[in-house]
Design a protein around this motif. Structure first.
Motif, PDB file in Angstrom:
ATOM      1  N   VAL A 256       0.861  -1.185   0.000  1.00 20.44           N
ATOM      2  CA  VAL A 256       0.000   0.000   0.000  1.00 20.44           C
ATOM      3  C   VAL A 256       0.898   1.236   0.000  1.00 20.44           C
ATOM      4  O   VAL A 256       1.691   1.440   0.917  1.00 20.44           O
ATOM      5  CB  VAL A 256      -0.947   0.032   1.214  1.00 20.44           C
ATOM      6  CG1 VAL A 256      -1.792   1.299   1.172  1.00 20.44           C
ATOM      7  CG2 VAL A 256      -1.827  -1.212   1.241  1.00 20.44           C
ATOM      8  N   VAL A 257       0.785   2.033  -1.075  1.00 23.80           N
ATOM      9  CA  VAL A 257       1.548   3.280  -1.195  1.00 23.80           C
ATOM     10  C   VAL A 257       0.578   4.432  -0.997  1.00 23.80           C
ATOM     11  O   VAL A 257      -0.477   4.480  -1.633  1.00 23.80           O
ATOM     12  CB  VAL A 257       2.222   3.371  -2.583  1.00 23.80           C
ATOM     13  CG1 VAL A 257       2.954   4.696  -2.732  1.00 23.80           C
ATOM     14  CG2 VAL A 257       3.170   2.196  -2.796  1.00 23.80           C
ATOM     15  N   ASP A 258       0.931   5.361  -0.092  1.00 18.36           N
ATOM     16  CA  ASP A 258       0.015   6.457   0.241  1.00 18.36           C
ATOM     17  C   ASP A 258       0.795   7.762   0.363  1.00 18.36           C
ATOM     18  O   ASP A 258       1.718   7.869   1.177  1.00 18.36           O
ATOM     19  CB  ASP A 258      -0.691   6.150   1.564  1.00 18.36           C
ATOM     20  CG  ASP A 258      -1.748   7.196   1.911  1.00 18.36           C
ATOM     21  OD1 ASP A 258      -2.274   7.836   0.981  1.00 18.36           O
ATOM     22  OD2 ASP A 258      -2.027   7.370   3.106  1.00 18.36           O
ATOM     23  N   GLY A 259       0.441   8.727  -0.492  1.00 17.92           N
ATOM     24  CA  GLY A 259       1.050  10.059  -0.411  1.00 17.92           C
ATOM     25  C   GLY A 259       2.545  10.067  -0.634  1.00 17.92           C
ATOM     26  O   GLY A 259       3.257  10.918  -0.083  1.00 17.92           O
ATOM     27  N   LEU A 260       3.038   9.165  -1.479  1.00 19.70           N
ATOM     28  CA  LEU A 260       4.485   9.072  -1.692  1.00 19.70           C
ATOM     29  C   LEU A 260       4.964  10.263  -2.524  1.00 19.70           C
ATOM     30  O   LEU A 260       4.443  10.546  -3.596  1.00 19.70           O
ATOM     31  CB  LEU A 260       4.839   7.766  -2.400  1.00 19.70           C
ATOM     32  CG  LEU A 260       6.333   7.566  -2.692  1.00 19.70           C
ATOM     33  CD1 LEU A 260       7.127   7.457  -1.395  1.00 19.70           C
ATOM     34  CD2 LEU A 260       6.566   6.340  -3.566  1.00 19.70           C
ATOM     35  N   VAL A 270       9.558  14.834  -8.327  1.00 23.34           N
ATOM     36  CA  VAL A 270       9.556  13.905  -9.462  1.00 23.34           C
ATOM     37  C   VAL A 270       8.526  12.792  -9.250  1.00 23.34           C
ATOM     38  O   VAL A 270       8.092  12.148 -10.202  1.00 23.34           O
ATOM     39  CB  VAL A 270      10.954  13.309  -9.702  1.00 23.34           C
ATOM     40  CG1 VAL A 270      11.871  14.338 -10.308  1.00 23.34           C
ATOM     41  CG2 VAL A 270      11.562  12.752  -8.421  1.00 23.34           C
ATOM     42  N   VAL A 271       8.139  12.566  -7.998  1.00 25.21           N
ATOM     43  CA  VAL A 271       6.986  11.724  -7.663  1.00 25.21           C
ATOM     44  C   VAL A 271       6.110  12.571  -6.753  1.00 25.21           C
ATOM     45  O   VAL A 271       6.557  13.022  -5.697  1.00 25.21           O
ATOM     46  CB  VAL A 271       7.397  10.415  -6.953  1.00 25.21           C
ATOM     47  CG1 VAL A 271       6.161   9.604  -6.578  1.00 25.21           C
ATOM     48  CG2 VAL A 271       8.326   9.587  -7.847  1.00 25.21           C
ATOM     49  N   ASP A 272       4.877  12.803  -7.173  1.00 19.57           N
ATOM     50  CA  ASP A 272       4.052  13.843  -6.549  1.00 19.57           C
ATOM     51  C   ASP A 272       2.806  13.231  -5.897  1.00 19.57           C
ATOM     52  O   ASP A 272       1.787  13.031  -6.542  1.00 19.57           O
ATOM     53  CB  ASP A 272       3.653  14.859  -7.629  1.00 19.57           C
ATOM     54  CG  ASP A 272       3.009  16.107  -7.048  1.00 19.57           C
ATOM     55  OD1 ASP A 272       2.822  16.180  -5.823  1.00 19.57           O
ATOM     56  OD2 ASP A 272       2.674  17.013  -7.845  1.00 19.57           O
ATOM     57  N   HIS A 273       2.909  12.893  -4.595  1.00 18.64           N
ATOM     58  CA  HIS A 273       1.784  12.393  -3.803  1.00 18.64           C
ATOM     59  C   HIS A 273       1.058  11.229  -4.502  1.00 18.64           C
ATOM     60  O   HIS A 273      -0.134  11.293  -4.788  1.00 18.64           O
ATOM     61  CB  HIS A 273       0.796  13.530  -3.496  1.00 18.64           C
ATOM     62  CG  HIS A 273       1.390  14.590  -2.614  1.00 18.64           C
ATOM     63  ND1 HIS A 273       2.088  15.667  -3.121  1.00 18.64           N
ATOM     64  CD2 HIS A 273       1.408  14.717  -1.267  1.00 18.64           C
ATOM     65  CE1 HIS A 273       2.496  16.430  -2.114  1.00 18.64           C
ATOM     66  NE2 HIS A 273       2.107  15.878  -0.978  1.00 18.64           N
ATOM     67  N   VAL A 274       1.824  10.194  -4.756  1.00 17.93           N
ATOM     68  CA  VAL A 274       1.314   9.019  -5.455  1.00 17.93           C
ATOM     69  C   VAL A 274       0.733   8.022  -4.459  1.00 17.93           C
ATOM     70  O   VAL A 274       1.281   7.810  -3.379  1.00 17.93           O
ATOM     71  CB  VAL A 274       2.449   8.354  -6.274  1.00 17.93           C
ATOM     72  CG1 VAL A 274       2.100   6.922  -6.660  1.00 17.93           C
ATOM     73  CG2 VAL A 274       2.737   9.180  -7.524  1.00 17.93           C
ATOM     74  N   GLY A 275      -0.398   7.418  -4.833  1.00 18.61           N
ATOM     75  CA  GLY A 275      -1.004   6.386  -3.992  1.00 18.61           C
ATOM     76  C   GLY A 275      -1.589   5.261  -4.833  1.00 18.61           C
ATOM     77  O   GLY A 275      -2.197   5.512  -5.872  1.00 18.61           O
ATOM     78  N   PHE A 276      -1.344   4.022  -4.425  1.00 19.88           N
ATOM     79  CA  PHE A 276      -1.933   2.849  -5.079  1.00 19.88           C
ATOM     80  C   PHE A 276      -1.688   1.638  -4.186  1.00 19.88           C
ATOM     81  O   PHE A 276      -0.967   1.720  -3.185  1.00 19.88           O
ATOM     82  CB  PHE A 276      -1.312   2.607  -6.469  1.00 19.88           C
ATOM     83  CG  PHE A 276       0.175   2.356  -6.448  1.00 19.88           C
ATOM     84  CD1 PHE A 276       0.683   1.069  -6.310  1.00 19.88           C
ATOM     85  CD2 PHE A 276       1.076   3.408  -6.575  1.00 19.88           C
ATOM     86  CE1 PHE A 276       2.050   0.834  -6.287  1.00 19.88           C
ATOM     87  CE2 PHE A 276       2.445   3.187  -6.545  1.00 19.88           C
ATOM     88  CZ  PHE A 276       2.931   1.897  -6.399  1.00 19.88           C
ATOM     89  N   VAL A 478      -2.245   9.244 -13.258  1.00 19.80           N
ATOM     90  CA  VAL A 478      -3.451   9.875 -13.806  1.00 19.80           C
ATOM     91  C   VAL A 478      -4.641   8.930 -13.759  1.00 19.80           C
ATOM     92  O   VAL A 478      -5.788   9.367 -13.912  1.00 19.80           O
ATOM     93  CB  VAL A 478      -3.232  10.362 -15.244  1.00 19.80           C
ATOM     94  CG1 VAL A 478      -2.161  11.434 -15.288  1.00 19.80           C
ATOM     95  CG2 VAL A 478      -2.855   9.213 -16.172  1.00 19.80           C
ATOM     96  N   GLY A 479      -4.390   7.648 -13.534  1.00 19.82           N
ATOM     97  CA  GLY A 479      -5.490   6.702 -13.425  1.00 19.82           C
ATOM     98  C   GLY A 479      -4.988   5.276 -13.326  1.00 19.82           C
ATOM     99  O   GLY A 479      -3.868   4.968 -13.749  1.00 19.82           O
ATOM    100  N   ILE A 480      -5.808   4.413 -12.741  1.00 15.20           N
ATOM    101  CA  ILE A 480      -5.528   2.984 -12.683  1.00 15.20           C
ATOM    102  C   ILE A 480      -6.697   2.276 -13.352  1.00 15.20           C
ATOM    103  O   ILE A 480      -7.852   2.451 -12.959  1.00 15.20           O
ATOM    104  CB  ILE A 480      -5.341   2.491 -11.238  1.00 15.20           C
ATOM    105  CG1 ILE A 480      -4.156   3.220 -10.586  1.00 15.20           C
ATOM    106  CG2 ILE A 480      -5.117   0.977 -11.196  1.00 15.20           C
ATOM    107  CD1 ILE A 480      -3.916   2.851  -9.136  1.00 15.20           C
ATOM    108  N   VAL A 481      -6.399   1.492 -14.389  1.00 15.13           N
ATOM    109  CA  VAL A 481      -7.438   0.910 -15.245  1.00 15.13           C
ATOM    110  C   VAL A 481      -7.207  -0.596 -15.382  1.00 15.13           C
ATOM    111  O   VAL A 481      -6.120  -1.100 -15.088  1.00 15.13           O
ATOM    112  CB  VAL A 481      -7.449   1.590 -16.630  1.00 15.13           C
ATOM    113  CG1 VAL A 481      -7.874   3.046 -16.519  1.00 15.13           C
ATOM    114  CG2 VAL A 481      -6.074   1.489 -17.300  1.00 15.13           C
ATOM    115  N   PRO A 482      -8.219  -1.335 -15.852  1.00 14.07           N
ATOM    116  CA  PRO A 482      -8.049  -2.783 -16.042  1.00 14.07           C
ATOM    117  C   PRO A 482      -6.986  -3.114 -17.085  1.00 14.07           C
ATOM    118  O   PRO A 482      -6.665  -2.293 -17.954  1.00 14.07           O
ATOM    119  CB  PRO A 482      -9.441  -3.238 -16.510  1.00 14.07           C
ATOM    120  CG  PRO A 482     -10.380  -2.171 -16.049  1.00 14.07           C
ATOM    121  CD  PRO A 482      -9.601  -0.898 -16.105  1.00 14.07           C
ATOM    122  N   GLY A 483      -6.461  -4.317 -17.008  1.00 15.92           N
ATOM    123  CA  GLY A 483      -5.399  -4.737 -17.908  1.00 15.92           C
ATOM    124  C   GLY A 483      -5.816  -4.826 -19.358  1.00 15.92           C
ATOM    125  O   GLY A 483      -4.967  -4.804 -20.249  1.00 15.92           O
TER     126      GLY A 483
END
Length: 504
Positions: A256-260, A270-276, A478-483
């Motif tokens: 779990v990545v939160d606010g990286l 270069v990485v701007d508040h990434v979460g997934f 910008v988004g997480i989508v199905p494979g």
């Protein structure tokens, strides 16, 4: 203008990079030079462009033998090259870049920038490029910068244009636009040499295809040839081009990545508040054009980024702030994007590289002593299991091919118990046979229940492997989508559009 290469041979010591290569490019023809990285394609074009001198053979233009002492001679003869890595000065304007190297002056010795601007406008209007001559290159998107490179070549009256791996840094939409430009150049009588290893692009745009393997021409093919036929010519054997995998059966989120957030040395994000998150037993592919924060993201996960903030938890345990050693001990396997620089020690043997991240652990080390017999048995097993082609486990890794080097990295990282597997550009520079093997190992890791992150700029690879796809643009997801998301949608996301904007 007709281009002919006859018997071009180029040696670097004992290595024969080009071995008596013949190639003809007719006016108004797109001739594709197909081969894997290391096959000798770029060396051949550097000979043509005057950057290298051939040891044997000759270059002819309209049946006249040429002698190029350097790129200036090649350009004066009508040869232009669009390099994979752009040869532009970022702080100069488009017009200044176009006139660089053949500057015109007016009375008083001042640069005639007005003429350069006019030349840019003429070529831009002719091809529909819509480029402002006074725009700074550093402010232009990558696809537009490539058009500036084309304008540079055409401004010097190039009648044969060489495109060296031109789509490596482009989105799918920019690639389509480049193909349209190439067709327009062809229609105006320009001869084009198109260097690539991407089968899809070859079949789409080429009039003729010459395949090079290990420095030799191994055959010519028609654009109607199948991908399988072209791959077989490139590798020398039949290759399975599709990734065989069952539907994923993902479990609970493991990573779990939160606010990286990651800042570079100048303080720029270069990485701007990434979460997934990534679930056990799934492959999350991270897509995007190179340079949008993917490298820094994977380095942050592995503990290589000292300026990372936010949270990265693996099975509930925080990784931010841990050392690389602690991240490895937490069960993270990592294939870096530059295997030679970051994944291997070239002067070490295969066996020594296989124990790099376990050099203090049993069974390889006991009471401070290296257990040579145990290491040798382990290395022999992994060499067989991962089909590493070498004379023996004592071979220095630096002497192996790129594909075999990558197999050593995979064998080391997948040879221990993992809680997370991260593979950055896992098939960069590999032939299609090695790609087939690497993809299989990644799917095996997923099917064993390991959460997997694959970072790739190759959209075909992303689509083939991913259960879900996260697209990065300028440091953000910008988004997480199905494979199974269509390629054109992914391409628009790679240019910065969100899934909702694409749908609208």
């Amino acid at each position: 203008m007709k281009l002919e290469l006859r018997g071009i041979t180029k040696r670097f010591g004992a290595l024969v990079a080009n071995d008596h290569i013949d190639l003809t490019v007719e006016p108004g023809e797109i001739h594709c030079l197909l081969g894997e990285n290391g096959a000798g394609k770029s060396t051949l074009m550097n000979v043509l462009y005057g950057l290298y001198q051939a040891d044997e053979g000759e270059i002819l233009l309209d049946d006249r033998v040429q002698a190029f002492a350097g790129p200036g001679d090649a350009m004066a003869a009508g040869i232009g090259m669009v390099h994979q890595h752009f040869m532009l000065i970022p702080v100069f304007t488009v017009a200044e870049n176009v006139m660089l190297g053949h500057e015109q002056t007016k009375a008083g010795g001042l640069l005639d920038l007005a003429s350069a601007r006019q030349r840019v406008r003429e070529i831009s209007d002719r091809f529909g490029f819509d480029i402002d001559p006074d725009a700074l290159v550093e402010d232009l998107p990558v696809g537009v910068q490539q058009r500036v490179e084309i304008i540079k070549a055409l401004s010097r009256d190039a009648r044969v244009l060489v495109f060296d791996e031109p789509t490596a840094v482009l989105t799918p939409q920019e690639t389509d636009e480049l193909m349209a430009i190439m067709r327009q150049l062809k229609a105006e009588g320009t001869g084009i040499v198109f260097i690539t290893h991407k089968l899809r692009e070859v079949r789409e745009v080429a009039d003729r295809i010459t395949v090079i393997r290990l420095g030799k021409v191994v055959g010519e093919a028609s654009p109607t040839a199948s991908n399988a036929e072209l791959a077989s010519l490139m590798v020398g054997r039949a290759v399975e081009l599709t990734v065989e995998k069952k539907p994923a059966a993902p479990g609970a989120p493991a990573l779990v990545v939160d606010g990286l957030t990651v800042a570079d040395a100048r303080g720029q994000l270069v990485v701007d508040h990434v979460g997934f998150d990534v679930r056990a037993g799934e492959i999350l592919a991270i897509a995007g054009v190179q340079g949008n924060g993917q490298t820094e993201l994977t380095e942050a996960i592995f503990g290589l980024q000292p300026h990372a903030t936010g949270s990265i938890t693996l099975d509930g345990h925080e990784l931010v702030g841990r050392t690389v050693r602690q991240v490895i001990d937490a069960g993270v396997g990592f294939v870096p994007e530059d295997r030679k620089e970051d994944g291997l020690v070239g002067e070490f043997t295969i066996a020594e590289n296989l124990m790099l991240d376990r050099s203090t652990d049993e069974p390889f080390v006991r009471a401070g002593s290296l257990q040579l017999k145990t290491l040798a048995e382990y290395a022999e097993q992994k060499v067989r299991e991962f089909d590493v082609r070498a004379q023996g486990i004592g071979t220095r890794v630096g002497r192996l091919s790129g594909g075999n080097q990558q197999k050593v990295v995979l064998a080391r990282e997948l040879g221990r118990e993992l809680r997370l597997f991260v593979a950055a550009q896992p098939t960069r520079g590999l032939d299609v046979g090695s790609i087939e093997f690497v993809h299989t190992q990644i799917v095996v890791a997923r099917d064993s229940g390991i959460p997997v992150i694959v970072v790739s700029t190759e959209l075909d690879e992303v689509v083939a492997l991913a259960d879900r796809i996260a697209v990065m643009y300028r440091g953000r997801i910008v988004g997480i989508v199905p494979g199974d998301t269509p390629r054109d949608v992914l391409g628009l996301m790679m240019a910065g559009e969100t899934p909702s904007e694409v749908a609208a």
